[in-house]
Scaffold this motif. Structure first.
Motif, PDB file in Angstrom:
ATOM      1  N   CYS A   1      14.598   6.966  61.921  1.00 42.41           N
ATOM      2  CA  CYS A   1      15.020   6.616  60.554  1.00 42.41           C
ATOM      3  C   CYS A   1      15.257   7.834  59.679  1.00 42.41           C
ATOM      4  N   MET A   2      14.488   8.900  59.906  1.00 40.22           N
ATOM      5  CA  MET A   2      14.598  10.080  59.056  1.00 40.22           C
ATOM      6  C   MET A   2      15.972  10.734  59.150  1.00 40.22           C
ATOM      7  N   LYS A   3      16.659  10.517  60.263  1.00 43.75           N
ATOM      8  CA  LYS A   3      17.980  11.120  60.453  1.00 43.75           C
ATOM      9  C   LYS A   3      19.016  10.544  59.497  1.00 43.75           C
ATOM     10  N   LYS A   4      18.695   9.378  58.921  1.00 41.37           N
ATOM     11  CA  LYS A   4      19.631   8.766  57.969  1.00 41.37           C
ATOM     12  C   LYS A   4      19.495   9.338  56.567  1.00 41.37           C
ATOM     13  N   VAL A   5      18.480  10.162  56.336  1.00 41.91           N
ATOM     14  CA  VAL A   5      18.219  10.693  55.001  1.00 41.91           C
ATOM     15  C   VAL A   5      18.641  12.156  54.922  1.00 41.91           C
ATOM     16  N   THR A   6      19.451  12.461  53.932  1.00 44.07           N
ATOM     17  CA  THR A   6      19.932  13.819  53.711  1.00 44.07           C
ATOM     18  C   THR A   6      19.537  14.283  52.313  1.00 44.07           C
ATOM     19  N   ALA A   7      18.892  15.434  52.246  1.00 42.11           N
ATOM     20  CA  ALA A   7      18.486  15.987  50.948  1.00 42.11           C
ATOM     21  C   ALA A   7      19.659  16.691  50.279  1.00 42.11           C
ATOM     22  N   ILE A   8      19.810  16.441  48.998  1.00 41.96           N
ATOM     23  CA  ILE A   8      20.795  17.130  48.159  1.00 41.96           C
ATOM     24  C   ILE A   8      20.012  17.955  47.142  1.00 41.96           C
ATOM     25  N   ILE A   9      20.118  19.271  47.237  1.00 33.35           N
ATOM     26  CA  ILE A   9      19.379  20.143  46.321  1.00 33.35           C
ATOM     27  C   ILE A   9      20.024  20.109  44.937  1.00 33.35           C
ATOM     28  N   GLY A  10      19.221  19.824  43.923  1.00 32.80           N
ATOM     29  CA  GLY A  10      19.749  19.773  42.560  1.00 32.80           C
ATOM     30  C   GLY A  10      18.632  19.584  41.551  1.00 32.80           C
ATOM     31  N   ASP A  11      19.024  19.408  40.303  1.00 31.90           N
ATOM     32  CA  ASP A  11      18.058  19.245  39.210  1.00 31.90           C
ATOM     33  C   ASP A  11      18.669  18.323  38.169  1.00 31.90           C
ATOM     34  N   LEU A  12      17.920  17.286  37.819  1.00 34.11           N
ATOM     35  CA  LEU A  12      18.413  16.268  36.900  1.00 34.11           C
ATOM     36  C   LEU A  12      18.800  16.824  35.541  1.00 34.11           C
ATOM     37  N   SER A  13      18.132  17.878  35.106  1.00 38.84           N
ATOM     38  CA  SER A  13      18.358  18.396  33.756  1.00 38.84           C
ATOM     39  C   SER A  13      19.510  19.391  33.674  1.00 38.84           C
ATOM     40  N   GLU A  14      20.124  19.726  34.809  1.00 38.27           N
ATOM     41  CA  GLU A  14      21.205  20.702  34.812  1.00 38.27           C
ATOM     42  C   GLU A  14      22.566  20.017  34.827  1.00 38.27           C
ATOM     43  N   PRO A  15      23.580  20.620  34.166  1.00 43.13           N
ATOM     44  CA  PRO A  15      24.931  20.047  34.179  1.00 43.13           C
ATOM     45  C   PRO A  15      25.411  19.820  35.610  1.00 43.13           C
TER      46      PRO A  15
ATOM     47  N   SER B   1      14.603  -2.689  55.526  1.00 45.94           N
ATOM     48  CA  SER B   1      15.210  -4.025  55.498  1.00 45.94           C
ATOM     49  C   SER B   1      16.729  -4.016  55.548  1.00 45.94           C
ATOM     50  N   CYS B   2      17.333  -2.853  55.336  1.00 44.82           N
ATOM     51  CA  CYS B   2      18.800  -2.734  55.435  1.00 44.82           C
ATOM     52  C   CYS B   2      19.088  -1.675  56.498  1.00 44.82           C
ATOM     53  N   LYS B   3      18.756  -2.010  57.734  1.00 47.40           N
ATOM     54  CA  LYS B   3      18.735  -1.028  58.825  1.00 47.40           C
ATOM     55  C   LYS B   3      20.092  -0.433  59.164  1.00 47.40           C
ATOM     56  N   ASP B   4      21.176  -1.092  58.741  1.00 43.80           N
ATOM     57  CA  ASP B   4      22.508  -0.600  59.078  1.00 43.80           C
ATOM     58  C   ASP B   4      23.136   0.255  57.988  1.00 43.80           C
ATOM     59  N   VAL B   5      22.327   0.635  56.976  1.00 46.48           N
ATOM     60  CA  VAL B   5      22.835   1.568  55.971  1.00 46.48           C
ATOM     61  C   VAL B   5      23.212   2.864  56.684  1.00 46.48           C
ATOM     62  N   GLU B   6      24.296   3.491  56.262  1.00 48.54           N
ATOM     63  CA  GLU B   6      24.784   4.670  56.993  1.00 48.54           C
ATOM     64  C   GLU B   6      23.963   5.920  56.697  1.00 48.54           C
ATOM     65  N   THR B   7      23.980   6.366  55.426  1.00 47.18           N
ATOM     66  CA  THR B   7      23.250   7.573  55.028  1.00 47.18           C
ATOM     67  C   THR B   7      22.668   7.371  53.639  1.00 47.18           C
ATOM     68  N   VAL B   8      21.466   7.892  53.444  1.00 50.80           N
ATOM     69  CA  VAL B   8      20.851   7.880  52.120  1.00 50.80           C
ATOM     70  C   VAL B   8      20.689   9.327  51.678  1.00 50.80           C
ATOM     71  N   TYR B   9      21.393   9.693  50.622  1.00 51.77           N
ATOM     72  CA  TYR B   9      21.293  11.039  50.052  1.00 51.77           C
ATOM     73  C   TYR B   9      20.274  10.996  48.916  1.00 51.77           C
ATOM     74  N   ILE B  10      19.309  11.905  48.932  1.00 55.79           N
ATOM     75  CA  ILE B  10      18.313  11.928  47.865  1.00 55.79           C
ATOM     76  C   ILE B  10      18.335  13.283  47.154  1.00 55.79           C
ATOM     77  N   LEU B  11      18.308  13.238  45.841  1.00 51.49           N
ATOM     78  CA  LEU B  11      18.305  14.461  45.037  1.00 51.49           C
ATOM     79  C   LEU B  11      16.902  15.059  45.040  1.00 51.49           C
ATOM     80  N   ILE B  12      16.795  16.304  45.480  1.00 50.60           N
ATOM     81  CA  ILE B  12      15.502  16.994  45.550  1.00 50.60           C
ATOM     82  C   ILE B  12      15.633  18.366  44.915  1.00 50.60           C
ATOM     83  N   ARG B  13      14.656  18.720  44.112  1.00 53.54           N
ATOM     84  CA  ARG B  13      14.671  20.057  43.520  1.00 53.54           C
ATOM     85  C   ARG B  13      14.337  21.111  44.577  1.00 53.54           C
ATOM     86  N   GLU B  14      14.919  22.272  44.411  1.00 55.13           N
ATOM     87  CA  GLU B  14      14.690  23.358  45.362  1.00 55.13           C
ATOM     88  C   GLU B  14      13.238  23.821  45.272  1.00 55.13           C
ATOM     89  N   LYS B  15      12.654  24.100  46.409  1.00 50.39           N
ATOM     90  CA  LYS B  15      11.277  24.560  46.468  1.00 50.39           C
ATOM     91  C   LYS B  15      11.206  25.767  47.385  1.00 50.39           C
TER      92      LYS B  15
END
Length: 459
Positions: free
Chosen positions: A97-111, A55-69
């Motif tokens: 659409c998938m090109k707008k999503v970038t994974a950021i490797i990280g972990d919520l419980s780590e500093p 619904s917000c098709k003109d958003v530039e990039t969506v970064y999502i926090l993902i744990r390393e696997k």
């Protein structure tokens, strides 16, 4: 004070005001902006991510926090995510659409969320809006782990927001059950159940038993709600210049409409108990039939979060994403609506406030028939399964006993005012007013969704 008195006092019907000429639509707010999301792979997170891109098709990039696997690159993780049926309509609308999503490797419980320096710098320079959706939602997980993830993780996300060059909004997804000592939950910050410094000092002790933890909780039912209450207090005391929103959903349930009617991918919340009750595996509940069961469809939560960020101001704002304050559903009504789903159903639940009666009724109405059925399966050379179902059901029901045997009125005045302030187009695109839910129709959609997406039954 009764529900009727509360409703008459200040839960007036909200009507849409005239939209000012300076009005900026929700999609226009997100145009050209980059977003950072924690919890993008969870139940709510997936719905949120899909809706934002759809619904917000003109958003530039969506970064999502993902744990390393191990064995999978970040891009492969994103591809796996987009292969789920929830993203089907989005991919039909925008195959890229998938090109707008970038994974950021990280972990919520780590500093520092455990992200690399390069990724951190990228977020600081590019991101404008942060949605903190991730949390450990297991009620009885090890206490220290819950605090580290749900309080520590919130701290790290807020610290990142404070350093972002052009932060427009920080949205924290909390829970409506983090202040269960309040019979009427207002949309404001409440005192914490304990001082965070006291909790951290407690965690430094080499050993702590269940009795000590229970004393620390005071009136909190479990470590999840306790940690969420502490996280709210930390945000209120430390958000500073960051435009901040706290959203408190009640029991998040299957989608009403989007991206697929009845979409659900987790047995958490009320889903497991509703399924067991509908299929006859559960016959008894602790509580009264008149108690409110505050369900809220997952797409309503996602829509409210998206809209709230777009209309965020400099001051801290709290939105309850709940139904009991304006469109209540009782446990008895839930059972009645279940019986409207199928012609051959006769869902019957016995309510009791006595735990001894709960155990006795469970033994005769659930355990004994399940044991007998398993004996028959063994005699006929088949694998037993009914006692295993009862074992899982007991765990799920015990986790929810506190919530079925209590009743709260959760106000949603701020949320409804926000919705009423939107343009007609934005209200149509981002529905989030709980009064629009027809519970009879919704329960049918919910159960059909469970059958389709969790039990894999074909209609």
């Amino acid at each position: 004070m009764t529900y009727r008195q509360i409703n008459e006092f200040d839960a007036e019907k909200f009507t849409a005001a005239a939209v000012p000429t300076s009005y900026v639509s929700v999609p226009d707010f997100y145009a050209g902006k980059s977003i950072f999301i924690t919890g993008g792979t969870g139940f709510l997170g997936k719905v949120f991510l899909e809706k934002l891109l759809y619904s917000c098709k003109d958003v530039e990039t969506v970064y999502i926090l993902i744990r390393e696997k191990k064995g999978k690159t970040p891009q492969q993780r994103v591809e796996d995510l987009f292969n789920k049926p929830i993203f089907s309509r989005l991919k039909q609308k925008d195959s890229q659409c998938m090109k707008k999503v970038t994974a950021i490797i990280g972990d919520l419980s780590e500093p520092g969320l455990g992200i690399s320096k390069d990724d951190e710098e990228l977020l600081l320079q590019k991101v404008s809006v942060v949605f903190h959706v991730a949390a450990n939602v297991q009620f009885y997980k090890e206490f220290k782990e819950i605090i580290n993830t749900n309080v520590g993780g919130t701290k790290y996300v807020l610290q990142l927001c404070q350093r972002i060059k052009d932060i427009k909004a920080f949205v924290h997804i909390s829970t409506a059950y983090c202040h269960t000592d309040q019979k009427v939950l207002e949309e404001r910050i409440y005192p914490p159940p304990a001082e965070l410094s006291e909790v951290l000092k407690f965690l430094q002790q080499p050993q702590h038993d269940k009795k000590q933890i229970k004393e620390l909780f005071k009136k909190q039912p479990n470590s999840y709600t306790f940690a969420k209450a502490l996280a709210e207090t930390y945000i209120a005391e430390n958000c500073g210049r960051v435009p901040t929103i706290i959203i408190r959903p009640s029991i998040i349930s299957a989608s009403l409409k989007e991206p697929l009617p009845g979409w659900v991918d987790s047995w958490n919340g009320a889903t497991g108990l509703i399924t067991a009750s509908y299929n006859g595996a559960n016959r008894v509940l602790l509580g009264e039939g008149g108690n409110f069961l505050d369900l809220i469809p997952v797409d309503f939560v996602a829509n409210l979060a998206i809209v709230a960020a777009a209309k965020c101001t400099s001051s801290l704002k709290v939105y309850n994403c709940c139904s009991s304050g304006c469109n209540p559903l009782t446990l008895k009504q839930l059972v009645s609506h279940m019986n409207n789903v199928g012609f051959d159903k006769n869902v019957s639940i016995i309510f009791t406030n006595n735990k001894a009666s709960l155990s006795t009724l469970t033994f005769f109405l659930q355990t004994t028939p399940s044991f007998t059925a398993d004996m028959f399966l063994r005699v006929t050379g088949k694998s037993p399964r009914y006692m295993k179902i009862q074992s899982k059901l007991t765990i799920a029901r015990n986790a929810l006993n506190f919530f079925t045997c209590h009743s709260w009125v959760m106000k949603a005045d701020n949320s409804r005012r926000l919705y009423a302030s939107l343009s007609l187009h934005d209200r149509h695109t981002f529905p989030c007013d709980p009064t629009d839910i027809d519970w009879k129709k919704y329960i049918t959609i919910y159960i059909e969704g469970i059958n389709q997406f969790l039990m894999k039954k074909r209609s």
